[in-house]
Scaffold this motif. Structure first.
Motif, PDB file in Angstrom:
ATOM      1  N   MET A   1      20.101 -28.326 -15.855  1.00 14.79           N
ATOM      2  CA  MET A   1      20.067 -28.254 -17.102  1.00 14.79           C
ATOM      3  C   MET A   1      20.438 -26.777 -17.551  1.00 14.79           C
ATOM      4  O   MET A   1      19.540 -25.794 -16.958  1.00 14.79           O
ATOM      5  N   LYS A   2      21.498 -26.505 -18.290  1.00 10.40           N
ATOM      6  CA  LYS A   2      21.554 -25.198 -18.867  1.00 10.40           C
ATOM      7  C   LYS A   2      20.657 -24.609 -19.710  1.00 10.40           C
ATOM      8  O   LYS A   2      20.170 -25.198 -20.482  1.00 10.40           O
ATOM      9  N   HIS A   3      20.590 -23.104 -19.701  1.00  6.25           N
ATOM     10  CA  HIS A   3      19.543 -22.744 -20.696  1.00  6.25           C
ATOM     11  C   HIS A   3      19.978 -21.308 -21.067  1.00  6.25           C
ATOM     12  O   HIS A   3      20.858 -20.641 -20.260  1.00  6.25           O
ATOM     13  N   PHE A   4      19.706 -20.833 -22.360  1.00  8.23           N
ATOM     14  CA  PHE A   4      20.071 -19.705 -23.165  1.00  8.23           C
ATOM     15  C   PHE A   4      19.107 -18.832 -23.735  1.00  8.23           C
ATOM     16  O   PHE A   4      18.032 -19.489 -23.881  1.00  8.23           O
ATOM     17  N   GLU A   5      19.495 -17.689 -24.166  1.00  9.36           N
ATOM     18  CA  GLU A   5      18.571 -16.944 -24.838  1.00  9.36           C
ATOM     19  C   GLU A   5      19.350 -16.746 -26.130  1.00  9.36           C
ATOM     20  O   GLU A   5      20.331 -16.333 -26.458  1.00  9.36           O
ATOM     21  N   ALA A   6      18.818 -17.641 -27.155  1.00 12.91           N
ATOM     22  CA  ALA A   6      19.638 -17.323 -28.547  1.00 12.91           C
ATOM     23  C   ALA A   6      18.900 -16.230 -29.400  1.00 12.91           C
ATOM     24  O   ALA A   6      17.744 -16.133 -29.187  1.00 12.91           O
ATOM     25  N   ASN A   7      19.715 -15.650 -30.092  1.00 12.62           N
ATOM     26  CA  ASN A   7      19.487 -14.728 -31.093  1.00 12.62           C
ATOM     27  C   ASN A   7      19.412 -15.396 -32.648  1.00 12.62           C
ATOM     28  O   ASN A   7      20.385 -15.834 -32.993  1.00 12.62           O
ATOM     29  N   PHE A   8      18.307 -15.209 -33.251  1.00 14.43           N
ATOM     30  CA  PHE A   8      18.307 -15.543 -34.795  1.00 14.43           C
ATOM     31  C   PHE A   8      18.151 -14.413 -35.516  1.00 14.43           C
ATOM     32  O   PHE A   8      17.222 -13.965 -35.786  1.00 14.43           O
TER      33      PHE A   8
END
Ligand SMILES: N=C(N)NCCC[C@H](NC(=O)CCC(=O)O)C(=O)O
Length: 445
Positions: A1-8
């Motif tokens: 599974m792909k994972h990311f660090e999102a910025n809000f």
């Protein structure tokens, strides 16, 4: 599974102004009563957010809060029509009016502490809004912050939302500004670093003498309990009280981490070596880069002025890291020289990208203050309210929305103008439709 660090990133609200509200935050006090540009501020923030989306990162936006906050002014005893309340507050208690008009929710690093599902015992992604009790103007944010977070991360299969901590100085909590996560991959269990300014229940422990320590150990521990973190995945570090007294009011003004990199000033922490050893032990076998910046290269005053550490260290799709820095870092000779040298060293950080976020900087908010990091796997990203995610369409709509509703100039004297309240509510009402948030504001209930 792909994972990311999102910025809000926090969308700057229509009342962005300079009111000198944050004792201990040098920029806020120095710019008290300067004239702001809400329109430029919002556009500077949108430009940075869009640039990160264009780099291939997951980027979201968090809606601003309702200001002027008539609900809080009513709780403080002002009554009558909305215009009456603004008038009376301006005459009888201008400091209270200013506190109820700040656009400070733009600094979403202070919105909440976030623990990704890879770290938590129940496998959910946890959010605890920060209570921000140290500053009156910020202490009125957490309930609406919780509403906005729930409307943005609105799937209980993946996301767990907690209430903010008890509203008392013993639990002073400033959210992710005092929290960093180190990990080998975003989707793997990491080590969460909680940096606090003082121990509330231990009167003999070190603490700053001049400026407030906004985060307590007790608050950090409570958040770790709520988020179901294990002891071997958490490290508590005390911020050096001397640097708080020099204007380092949050840890993210003196340190920042990303994946296996911790970038920090040599004076940032107390008991630095012991804490680095604990991080290494808990992090495990993978390579870890401690990038310590010595005072001989960058003095604390230069770090505070330029916001060298309030930068975002991000991992690009290529796997290399980039630093997202304010243009103020280019303008400070020592800091600019340091950054030019840094990208030549043997660390994952290979480039620096500069952004003009001066409207926010003048209130002590750099690129890292403007964003809340949320590490997610692909199923969690798919469960986010998709209307909050940055892309060409949202960028265009939000810029048009800002052009339509925001003032070019604003001064603290304008805050009692009933027209500003109408403009602000009209804008936010439309925004909740653009971002499909439902009724998150008091005036919509
Ligand atoms: N470091 C992080 N993560 N955030 C920066 C927050 C800046 C904010 N400034 C203000 O609230 C100033 C508002 C005024 O003075 O008008 C604060 O001091 O809480």
């Amino acid at each position: 599974m792909k994972h990311f660090e999102a910025n809000f990133d926090g969308l700057v609200g229509p009342t962005h102004n300079y009111a000198g509200l944050s004792f201990g935050n040098v920029a806020s006090l120095n710019n008290a009563a300067a004239t702001s540009s809400p329109k430029d501020a919002a556009k500077q923030g949108l430009k940075k957010a869009k640039a990160l989306a264009d780099l291939g990162l997951v980027q979201g936006m968090l809606a601003p809060q309702e200001r002027p906050d008539l609900h809080s002014l009513r709780r403080m005893g002002f009554s009558g029509t909305d215009s009456d309340i603004l008038n009376k507050a301006a005459k009888e208690a201008p400091a209270l009016l200013r506190a109820c008009c700040s656009a400070s929710s733009m600094w979403t690093a202070n919105a909440a502490t976030v623990s990704p599902s890879a770290d938590t015992r129940d496998g959910k992604l946890h959010f605890t809004p920060a209570n921000l009790v140290d500053k009156l103007h910020r202490s009125i944010e957490p309930t609406t912050t919780g509403n906005i977070l729930q409307a943005t991360f609105n799937d209980s299969r993946f996301f767990k939302h907690h209430q903010h901590l008890p509203e008392h100085a013993s639990f002073g909590d400033e959210g992710a500004a005092n929290h960093t996560r180190l990990c080998s991959e975003y989707g793997h269990a990491g080590v969460e670093l909680f940096v606090f300014g003082q121990e509330a229940t231990n009167p003999t422990a070190p603490k700053p003498q001049k400026f407030p320590a906004r985060q307590t150990l007790e608050a950090s521990q409570a958040v770790a309990r709520l988020h179901q973190l294990d002891d071997d995945g958490t490290v508590y570090i005390q911020q050096n009280p001397d640097v708080i007294d020099q204007g380092v009011f949050h840890n993210d003004v003196i340190a920042v981490g990303n994946q296996n990199v911790l970038f920090y000033h040599e004076q940032a922490f107390l008991n630095t070596q012991a804490k680095l050893n604990e991080i290494k032990r808990k992090f495990g076998e993978s390579a870890l880069h401690f990038i310590e910046v010595p005072t001989t290269k960058v003095a604390i005053q230069d770090a505070v002025k330029s916001y060298l550490f309030n930068t975002q260290v991000v991992t690009l799709p290529s796997g290399e890291m980039a630093i997202i820095a304010p243009t103020n870092c280019q303008e400070n000779p020592a800091v600019f020289a340091y950054l030019n040298e840094l990208v030549t060293l043997d660390t994952p950080i290979k480039q620096v990208l500069y952004f003009d976020v001066k409207q926010s900087m003048q209130n002590g908010g750099g690129p890292a203050c403007l964003r809340l990091r949320v590490a997610m796997n692909q199923d969690e990203v798919a469960a986010v309210n998709q209307h909050t995610l940055m892309n060409d369409g949202l960028f265009t709509r939000l810029n048009q929305w800002v052009d339509k509703h925001y003032r070019d100039r604003l001064h603290v004297e304008d805050l009692a103008d009933p027209q500003l309240l109408i403009e602000s509510r009209t804008a936010l009402d439309e925004l909740t439709q653009i971002m499909q948030l439902g009724s998150v504001y008091q005036f919509q209930k």
